[in-house]
Design an enzyme around this catalytic site. Structure first.
Site, short mmCIF file in Angstrom:
data_model
loop_
_atom_site.label_atom_id
_atom_site.label_comp_id
_atom_site.label_asym_id
_atom_site.label_seq_id
_atom_site.Cartn_x
_atom_site.Cartn_y
_atom_site.Cartn_z
N SER A 23 0.93 10.10 -0.56
CA SER A 23 1.68 9.97 0.69
C SER A 23 1.81 8.49 1.03
O SER A 23 0.82 7.77 1.14
CB SER A 23 0.93 10.68 1.83
N HIS A 26 5.19 11.87 -1.57
CA HIS A 26 5.27 12.54 -0.26
C HIS A 26 5.75 11.53 0.78
O HIS A 26 5.08 10.52 1.04
CB HIS A 26 3.87 13.06 0.07
N ASP A 66 6.56 10.85 4.54
CA ASP A 66 6.27 11.38 5.88
C ASP A 66 7.32 10.89 6.86
O ASP A 66 7.43 9.70 7.14
CB ASP A 66 4.87 10.95 6.31
N MET A 80 8.66 10.97 10.62
CA MET A 80 8.18 11.25 11.98
C MET A 80 9.17 10.74 13.02
O MET A 80 9.72 9.64 12.85
CB MET A 80 6.84 10.54 12.21
N HIS A 89 8.30 15.41 4.19
CA HIS A 89 7.57 16.18 5.20
C HIS A 89 8.17 15.83 6.56
O HIS A 89 7.91 14.75 7.09
CB HIS A 89 6.08 15.80 5.10
N MET A 110 8.23 15.84 10.09
CA MET A 110 7.47 16.03 11.33
C MET A 110 8.40 15.66 12.48
O MET A 110 8.23 14.65 13.17
CB MET A 110 6.21 15.16 11.30
N MET A 120 -1.59 22.01 6.81
CA MET A 120 -2.11 20.73 7.33
C MET A 120 -3.61 20.86 7.57
O MET A 120 -4.07 21.80 8.21
CB MET A 120 -1.46 20.37 8.66
N PHE A 151 -0.75 10.77 11.71
CA PHE A 151 -1.44 9.56 11.25
C PHE A 151 -2.18 9.82 9.94
O PHE A 151 -2.60 10.95 9.69
CB PHE A 151 -2.43 9.07 12.32
N ASP A 210 -2.40 18.88 3.03
CA ASP A 210 -2.10 17.51 3.50
C ASP A 210 -3.05 17.14 4.63
O ASP A 210 -3.04 17.78 5.69
CB ASP A 210 -0.64 17.51 3.99
N GLY A 270 -6.58 14.21 4.85
CA GLY A 270 -7.99 13.95 4.54
C GLY A 270 -8.41 14.35 3.14
O GLY A 270 -9.60 14.54 2.88
C1 DX5 Z 1 -0.14 13.03 8.41
C2 DX5 Z 1 0.73 13.06 7.19
C3 DX5 Z 1 0.00 12.97 5.92
C4 DX5 Z 1 -0.83 11.74 5.80
C5 DX5 Z 1 -2.01 12.10 4.98
O1 DX5 Z 1 0.62 13.31 9.50
O2 DX5 Z 1 1.48 14.25 7.14
O3 DX5 Z 1 0.86 13.12 4.81
O4 DX5 Z 1 -0.20 10.65 5.21
O5 DX5 Z 1 -2.79 10.99 4.89
P1 DX5 Z 1 -4.32 11.03 4.50
O6 DX5 Z 1 -4.38 11.51 3.07
O7 DX5 Z 1 -4.72 9.63 4.67
O8 DX5 Z 1 -5.01 11.99 5.43
ZN ZN Z 2 2.54 14.66 5.26
#
Ligand code: DX5
Ligand code: ZN
Length: 225
Positions: free
Chosen positions: A17, A42, A44, A46, A76, A78, A147, A153, A182, A184
């Protein structure tokens, strides 16, 4: 537009990501992870409404596509109005788009539109959203995203209870639809989510916080074995 497709289900894929990468040199960051042999990246997206953060839109995706012709762009979304933007993202070169079930009561329409645009479709569940919310539409998708952090974040703490929903999602979709996770994900959490049935492992911080990104990707791959 790009004709790349999700890898067929049945393999473990690590999907970096970009959220934790250096946005000022995004194309170089993506080239580096590609050298590790990943098939997907990936992205992201937002909007500052669905999540309390903002990132990139179709113009940036289009520029990245000019630099990269081989990676599946796993977008992704969001965002509160996915239906309004999916055409622009497809034109920009997105291959797969995941929308959140929390923002729509017409998920089938979004999935049909994605397929009509030549993209694969994904639906996503926030940590607090029960699996029942996607039970009907998950089998229509090419990938389901679970998720394991609240979206918005990178580098947040993995939520073990949210991860358990992967078990039920895998039961619903069977072996031929990808189950992506996705939030952590690192080498320590990887065996847990793989044992639950995830095959598509998004990781941001665990990869981009390391100077050797190739080694970081390989560490997740090894942990998945
Ligand atoms: C969070 C994103 C993730 C994020 C994951 O909103 O959707 O894709 O980048 O990042 P890590 O792997 O650091 O949790
Ligand atoms: Zn994501």
């Amino acid at each position: 537009m790009s004709n790349l497709r999700l890898p067929k289900a049945g393999t473990i894929e690590v999907v970096p990501s970009i959220l934790s990468s250096d946005f000022a040199k995004l194309a170089d960051e993506i080239a580096e992870i590609e050298s590790a042999g990943v098939k997907m990246v990936h992205l992201d997206i937002m909007d500052g409404h669905f999540v309390p953060n903002m990132t990139i839109g179709p113009p940036v995706v289009a520029k990245l596509r000019q630099h990269d012709h081989d990676l599946v762009f796993d977008c992704h979304l969001m965002i509160t109005e996915p239906a309004r933007f999916i055409e622009s993202f497809a034109e920009a070169g997105a291959n797969h788009m995941t929308f959140h079930i929390e923002v729509t009561d017409k998920p089938e329409e979004i999935i049909d539109k994605l397929h009509a645009l030549g993209c694969t479709a994904g639906v996503c569940l926030n940590p607090d959203t029960p699996v029942e919310a996607i039970e009907k539409v998950a089998p229509l998708c090419d990938m389901v995203l679970v998720m394991t952090v609240h979206p918005g974040f990178g580098a947040q703490e993995f939520m073990p209870e949210a991860a358990k929903k992967i078990i039920r999602v895998r039961e619903i979709v069977g072996p031929d639809i990808r189950v992506e996770v996705d939030g952590g994900i690192d080498p320590e959490k990887t065996p847990i989510v793989v044992s639950y049935g995830a095959d598509t492992l998004v990781a941001g911080h665990a990869i981009f916080s390391q100077t050797d990104r190739v080694a970081a990707i390989n560490a997740i791959r090894d942990a998945a074995k």
